[in-house]
Design an enzyme around this catalytic site. Sequence first.
Site, PDB file in Angstrom:
ATOM      1  N   TYR A   1      -9.483  80.722 -16.837  1.00  0.00           N
ATOM      2  CA  TYR A   1      -8.663  80.423 -15.652  1.00  0.00           C
ATOM      3  C   TYR A   1      -7.578  81.454 -15.364  1.00  0.00           C
ATOM      4  CZ  TYR A   1     -11.028  75.937 -16.017  1.00  0.00           C
ATOM      5  OH  TYR A   1     -12.000  74.959 -16.075  1.00  0.00           O
TER       6      TYR A   1
ATOM      7  N   HIS B   1     -12.152  77.105  -6.413  1.00  0.00           N
ATOM      8  CA  HIS B   1     -12.184  77.033  -7.880  1.00  0.00           C
ATOM      9  C   HIS B   1     -11.833  78.408  -8.416  1.00  0.00           C
ATOM     10  CE1 HIS B   1     -14.124  73.116  -7.815  1.00  0.00           C
ATOM     11  NE2 HIS B   1     -14.865  73.582  -6.840  1.00  0.00           N
TER      12      HIS B   1
HETATM   13  C1  DQA Z   1     -11.942  74.330 -11.751  1.00  0.00           C
HETATM   14  C2  DQA Z   1     -13.371  74.185 -12.280  1.00  0.00           C
HETATM   15  C3  DQA Z   1     -13.641  72.766 -12.734  1.00  0.00           C
HETATM   16  O1  DQA Z   1     -14.975  72.649 -13.238  1.00  0.00           O
HETATM   17  C4  DQA Z   1     -12.688  72.385 -13.834  1.00  0.00           C
HETATM   18  O2  DQA Z   1     -12.888  71.033 -14.201  1.00  0.00           O
HETATM   19  C5  DQA Z   1     -11.260  72.638 -13.489  1.00  0.00           C
HETATM   20  C6  DQA Z   1     -10.922  73.849 -12.756  1.00  0.00           C
HETATM   21  C7  DQA Z   1     -11.598  75.790 -11.416  1.00  0.00           C
HETATM   22  O3  DQA Z   1     -10.602  76.011 -10.734  1.00  0.00           O
HETATM   23  O4  DQA Z   1     -12.299  76.717 -11.854  1.00  0.00           O
HETATM   24  O5  DQA Z   1     -10.374  71.890 -13.890  1.00  0.00           O
HETATM   25  O6  DQA Z   1     -11.817  73.568 -10.557  1.00  0.00           O
END
Ligand code: DQA
Length: 152
Positions: free
Chosen positions: A30, A107
């Site tokens: 992330y 995402h």
């Molecule tokens: C997310 C991807 C999702 O699968 C995950 O549960 C998240 C973050 C992303 O920003 O990449 O919490 O939304």
Amino acid sequence: MHNAETMAKRILVINGPNLNMLGIREPQTYGTQTLADIEAMCKAEGKRLGLTVECRQTNREGEICEWIQAAYGKAHGIVLNPAGYSHTSVAIRDAISAVAIPTIEVHLSNIHAREEFRHFSYVSAVAIGVICGLGAAGYRLALEALAERLGA
Ligand code: DQA
């Protein structure tokens, strides 16, 4: 005659569960930016694009639904990272359909390159677009796309 302030399109940026942990949470997936960093970038980008940007985060599904409902007649667009609820929440999808506010799903990670259960998002079919895998830049790009769509 409107002034620039009354004409500014209002955009709600909603981040879902565990995104308050950005910076600490799995940085290899992330990134190292915190949620505060991303929200500050959204505000700055909004200013540049002539949008009024409000940012919120919650860990609760119902609260996301309530914020989307409350945006009816108030927000012109929504940038939404539903996080884990993307893959489970019919309720959030229904809230977006109910208000019919142009919504871009974001995402940070490329959900299609990850575990199978992340490949499907209930929200995607009701979003005007989906951005994933571009990290924090995805929020900036979503705001740009909304500004263009809304003629801001
Ligand atoms: C997310 C991807 C999702 O699968 C995950 O549960 C998240 C973050 C992303 O920003 O990449 O919490 O939304």
